[in-house]
Design a protein around this motif. Sequence first.
Motif, PDB file in Angstrom:
ATOM      1  N   VAL A  17       0.751  -0.969  -0.473  1.00 27.43           N
ATOM      2  CA  VAL A  17       0.295   0.127  -0.302  1.00 27.43           C
ATOM      3  C   VAL A  17       0.192   1.087   0.001  1.00 27.43           C
ATOM      4  CG1 VAL A  17      -1.580   1.287   1.623  1.00 27.43           C
ATOM      5  CG2 VAL A  17      -1.553  -0.900   1.235  1.00 27.43           C
ATOM      6  N   GLY A  18       2.579   1.443   0.643  1.00 28.52           N
ATOM      7  CA  GLY A  18       2.811   2.064   0.527  1.00 28.52           C
ATOM      8  C   GLY A  18       3.801   2.655  -0.720  1.00 28.52           C
ATOM      9  N   ASN A  19       4.130   1.789  -1.476  1.00 25.14           N
ATOM     10  CA  ASN A  19       4.418   1.925  -2.469  1.00 25.14           C
ATOM     11  C   ASN A  19       3.844   2.119  -3.694  1.00 25.14           C
ATOM     12  OD1 ASN A  19       7.044   1.647  -4.768  1.00 25.14           O
ATOM     13  ND2 ASN A  19       5.791   0.901  -5.570  1.00 25.14           N
ATOM     14  N   VAL A  20       2.645   1.388  -3.810  1.00 21.03           N
ATOM     15  CA  VAL A  20       1.438   2.404  -4.416  1.00 21.03           C
ATOM     16  C   VAL A  20       1.103   3.149  -5.163  1.00 21.03           C
ATOM     17  CG1 VAL A  20       0.479  -0.291  -5.199  1.00 21.03           C
ATOM     18  CG2 VAL A  20      -0.286   1.237  -3.913  1.00 21.03           C
ATOM     19  N   THR A  21       0.785   4.011  -2.956  1.00 18.88           N
ATOM     20  CA  THR A  21       0.271   4.892  -2.757  1.00 18.88           C
ATOM     21  C   THR A  21       1.193   6.453  -2.953  1.00 18.88           C
ATOM     22  OG1 THR A  21       0.818   5.112  -1.047  1.00 18.88           O
ATOM     23  CG2 THR A  21      -0.625   4.736  -1.484  1.00 18.88           C
ATOM     24  N   GLN A 129      -3.226   9.555 -17.113  1.00 19.33           N
ATOM     25  CA  GLN A 129      -3.952  10.088 -16.492  1.00 19.33           C
ATOM     26  C   GLN A 129      -5.137   8.836 -16.042  1.00 19.33           C
ATOM     27  OE1 GLN A 129      -6.326  13.126 -18.948  1.00 19.33           O
ATOM     28  NE2 GLN A 129      -7.379  13.541 -16.440  1.00 19.33           N
ATOM     29  N   ARG A 130      -5.045   7.580 -17.010  1.00 20.71           N
ATOM     30  CA  ARG A 130      -6.025   6.484 -17.109  1.00 20.71           C
ATOM     31  C   ARG A 130      -5.306   5.308 -15.923  1.00 20.71           C
ATOM     32  NH1 ARG A 130      -6.280   5.337 -23.081  1.00 20.71           N
ATOM     33  NH2 ARG A 130      -8.007   6.457 -23.511  1.00 20.71           N
ATOM     34  N   TRP A 131      -3.685   6.017 -15.841  1.00 23.81           N
ATOM     35  CA  TRP A 131      -2.995   5.134 -14.378  1.00 23.81           C
ATOM     36  C   TRP A 131      -3.483   5.514 -13.260  1.00 23.81           C
ATOM     37  CZ3 TRP A 131       0.733   5.969 -11.342  1.00 23.81           C
ATOM     38  CH2 TRP A 131       1.420   5.567 -10.474  1.00 23.81           C
ATOM     39  N   LEU A 132      -3.851   6.871 -13.066  1.00 22.61           N
ATOM     40  CA  LEU A 132      -4.194   7.695 -11.848  1.00 22.61           C
ATOM     41  C   LEU A 132      -4.886   6.873 -11.476  1.00 22.61           C
ATOM     42  CD1 LEU A 132      -2.901   9.188  -9.715  1.00 22.61           C
ATOM     43  CD2 LEU A 132      -3.741  11.553 -11.219  1.00 22.61           C
ATOM     44  N   VAL A 133      -6.004   7.567 -12.229  1.00 24.45           N
ATOM     45  CA  VAL A 133      -7.264   7.269 -12.716  1.00 24.45           C
ATOM     46  C   VAL A 133      -7.548   5.379 -11.338  1.00 24.45           C
ATOM     47  CG1 VAL A 133      -9.868   7.252 -12.598  1.00 24.45           C
ATOM     48  CG2 VAL A 133      -8.669   9.155 -13.543  1.00 24.45           C
ATOM     49  N   TRP A 134      -7.374   4.800 -12.333  1.00 26.40           N
ATOM     50  CA  TRP A 134      -7.088   3.172 -12.353  1.00 26.40           C
ATOM     51  C   TRP A 134      -6.314   2.970 -11.302  1.00 26.40           C
ATOM     52  CZ3 TRP A 134     -10.663   0.524 -12.988  1.00 26.40           C
ATOM     53  CH2 TRP A 134     -12.366  -0.146 -14.336  1.00 26.40           C
ATOM     54  N   GLY A 135      -5.180   3.450 -10.911  1.00 28.73           N
ATOM     55  CA  GLY A 135      -4.139   2.676  -9.399  1.00 28.73           C
ATOM     56  C   GLY A 135      -5.675   3.716  -8.555  1.00 28.73           C
ATOM     57  N   ILE A 136      -5.937   4.980  -8.560  1.00 29.53           N
ATOM     58  CA  ILE A 136      -6.523   4.984  -7.278  1.00 29.53           C
ATOM     59  C   ILE A 136      -7.698   4.006  -7.176  1.00 29.53           C
ATOM     60  CG2 ILE A 136      -8.262   7.466  -6.442  1.00 29.53           C
ATOM     61  CD1 ILE A 136      -7.039   9.034  -7.614  1.00 29.53           C
ATOM     62  N   ILE A 137      -8.582   3.808  -8.146  1.00 20.52           N
ATOM     63  CA  ILE A 137      -9.897   2.719  -7.852  1.00 20.52           C
ATOM     64  C   ILE A 137      -9.285   1.606  -7.386  1.00 20.52           C
ATOM     65  CG2 ILE A 137     -11.407   1.385  -9.416  1.00 20.52           C
ATOM     66  CD1 ILE A 137     -11.599   3.949 -10.900  1.00 20.52           C
ATOM     67  N   ALA A 138      -7.952   1.197  -7.654  1.00 22.04           N
ATOM     68  CA  ALA A 138      -6.896  -0.341  -7.871  1.00 22.04           C
ATOM     69  C   ALA A 138      -6.787   0.209  -6.377  1.00 22.04           C
ATOM     70  CB  ALA A 138      -6.667  -0.502  -8.983  1.00 22.04           C
ATOM     71  N   THR A 139      -6.831   0.801  -5.720  1.00 20.96           N
ATOM     72  CA  THR A 139      -6.144   1.560  -4.551  1.00 20.96           C
ATOM     73  C   THR A 139      -7.190   0.865  -3.122  1.00 20.96           C
ATOM     74  OG1 THR A 139      -4.299   2.534  -5.028  1.00 20.96           O
ATOM     75  CG2 THR A 139      -4.680   2.308  -2.955  1.00 20.96           C
ATOM     76  N   LEU A 140      -8.252   1.388  -3.404  1.00 12.99           N
ATOM     77  CA  LEU A 140      -9.251   0.622  -2.691  1.00 12.99           C
ATOM     78  C   LEU A 140      -9.216   0.001  -2.475  1.00 12.99           C
ATOM     79  CD1 LEU A 140     -12.209   4.048  -4.221  1.00 12.99           C
ATOM     80  CD2 LEU A 140     -10.021   3.946  -2.241  1.00 12.99           C
ATOM     81  N   PRO A 141      -9.902  -0.916  -3.059  1.00 15.41           N
ATOM     82  CA  PRO A 141      -9.984  -2.326  -2.300  1.00 15.41           C
ATOM     83  C   PRO A 141      -8.800  -2.840  -0.911  1.00 15.41           C
ATOM     84  CG  PRO A 141     -10.375  -2.108  -4.565  1.00 15.41           C
ATOM     85  CD  PRO A 141      -9.176  -0.979  -4.202  1.00 15.41           C
ATOM     86  N   LEU A 142      -7.225  -2.241  -1.367  1.00 13.84           N
ATOM     87  CA  LEU A 142      -6.600  -2.777  -0.583  1.00 13.84           C
ATOM     88  C   LEU A 142      -6.517  -1.899   0.353  1.00 13.84           C
ATOM     89  CD1 LEU A 142      -2.975  -2.400  -2.767  1.00 13.84           C
ATOM     90  CD2 LEU A 142      -4.343  -4.513  -1.749  1.00 13.84           C
ATOM     91  N   VAL A 143      -7.108  -0.461   0.648  1.00 17.66           N
ATOM     92  CA  VAL A 143      -7.630   0.353   1.942  1.00 17.66           C
ATOM     93  C   VAL A 143      -8.395  -0.381   2.802  1.00 17.66           C
ATOM     94  CG1 VAL A 143      -8.142   2.436   2.686  1.00 17.66           C
ATOM     95  CG2 VAL A 143      -6.054   1.983   0.949  1.00 17.66           C
ATOM     96  N   ALA A 144      -9.260  -1.249   2.262  1.00 10.25           N
ATOM     97  CA  ALA A 144     -10.817  -1.844   2.200  1.00 10.25           C
ATOM     98  C   ALA A 144     -10.470  -2.835   3.316  1.00 10.25           C
ATOM     99  CB  ALA A 144     -12.094  -1.828   1.393  1.00 10.25           C
ATOM    100  N   ALA A 145      -9.442  -3.848   2.659  1.00  9.27           N
ATOM    101  CA  ALA A 145      -9.187  -5.294   2.557  1.00  9.27           C
ATOM    102  C   ALA A 145      -7.834  -4.827   4.380  1.00  9.27           C
ATOM    103  CB  ALA A 145      -8.196  -5.860   1.870  1.00  9.27           C
ATOM    104  N   THR A 146      -7.115  -3.690   4.330  1.00 10.90           N
ATOM    105  CA  THR A 146      -6.832  -3.672   5.478  1.00 10.90           C
ATOM    106  C   THR A 146      -7.451  -3.143   6.231  1.00 10.90           C
ATOM    107  OG1 THR A 146      -4.685  -2.837   4.075  1.00 10.90           O
ATOM    108  CG2 THR A 146      -4.463  -2.277   6.113  1.00 10.90           C
ATOM    109  N   VAL A 147      -8.728  -2.258   6.364  1.00 14.06           N
ATOM    110  CA  VAL A 147      -9.564  -2.366   7.296  1.00 14.06           C
ATOM    111  C   VAL A 147     -10.313  -3.254   7.662  1.00 14.06           C
ATOM    112  CG1 VAL A 147     -11.638  -0.904   7.438  1.00 14.06           C
ATOM    113  CG2 VAL A 147      -9.724   0.462   6.327  1.00 14.06           C
ATOM    114  N   LEU A 148     -10.573  -4.416   6.773  1.00 11.86           N
ATOM    115  CA  LEU A 148     -11.255  -5.812   7.359  1.00 11.86           C
ATOM    116  C   LEU A 148     -10.134  -6.225   8.628  1.00 11.86           C
ATOM    117  CD1 LEU A 148     -12.896  -6.563   3.933  1.00 11.86           C
ATOM    118  CD2 LEU A 148     -14.171  -6.273   6.609  1.00 11.86           C
ATOM    119  N   MET A 149      -8.949  -6.656   7.500  1.00 10.68           N
ATOM    120  CA  MET A 149      -7.842  -6.625   8.531  1.00 10.68           C
ATOM    121  C   MET A 149      -7.921  -6.716   9.981  1.00 10.68           C
ATOM    122  SD  MET A 149      -7.283  -9.622   6.720  1.00 10.68           S
ATOM    123  CE  MET A 149      -8.789 -10.106   5.839  1.00 10.68           C
ATOM    124  N   VAL A 150      -7.840  -5.807  10.373  1.00  7.32           N
ATOM    125  CA  VAL A 150      -7.410  -5.306  12.092  1.00  7.32           C
ATOM    126  C   VAL A 150      -9.070  -4.866  12.025  1.00  7.32           C
ATOM    127  CG1 VAL A 150      -7.166  -2.331  12.912  1.00  7.32           C
ATOM    128  CG2 VAL A 150      -5.780  -2.950  10.181  1.00  7.32           C
TER     129      VAL A 150
END
Length: 153
Positions: A17-21, A129-150
């Motif tokens: 998560v740190g690297n992708v952000t 621009q596409r990479w940034l938009v899709w990168g944000i979208i693809a990072t959200l599930p990682l953050v949500a998974a982290t929240v679920l794990m905690v």
Amino acid sequence: MYDVLKALHVIGVVLLVGNVTITAYWKVLADRTSDPKIVAHAQRGVNVADWIFTLAGIALVMIGGYGAAWVKGLPLFDSIWLVGGQILFVVSGMMWLGILVPLQIRQGRAARLFANADRIPIDYLRDAQRWLVWGIIATLPLVAATVLMVLKP
């Protein structure tokens, strides 16, 4: 052994998560300069960082997470937080593999060509621009998974 594997899992999450952000942040700053040399340098840095930190993070998340679950005897499909975390991880991974990695490879090739030019091609800017938009979208599930794990609801 459980604590070691859990620590590896957490370290993997931090790396992933740190690297992708942070790579997105630095790439956006570089792209905003419109300087072909800076943009090409940043694109190369993003690609190298992904090979090192994103892949290492993914490996540690999986080895540590599945290893810890196995050692502790946690059934992987009996709790919402484990099932949800795995699904979110896979959804994010599918977006990265299907959309973001091809965009990033294309940007890397383009950046090598324009690094010594006087302008950045519009195709690269559109891909960025596409990479940034899709990168944000693809990072959200990682953050949500982290929240679920905690929280482990």
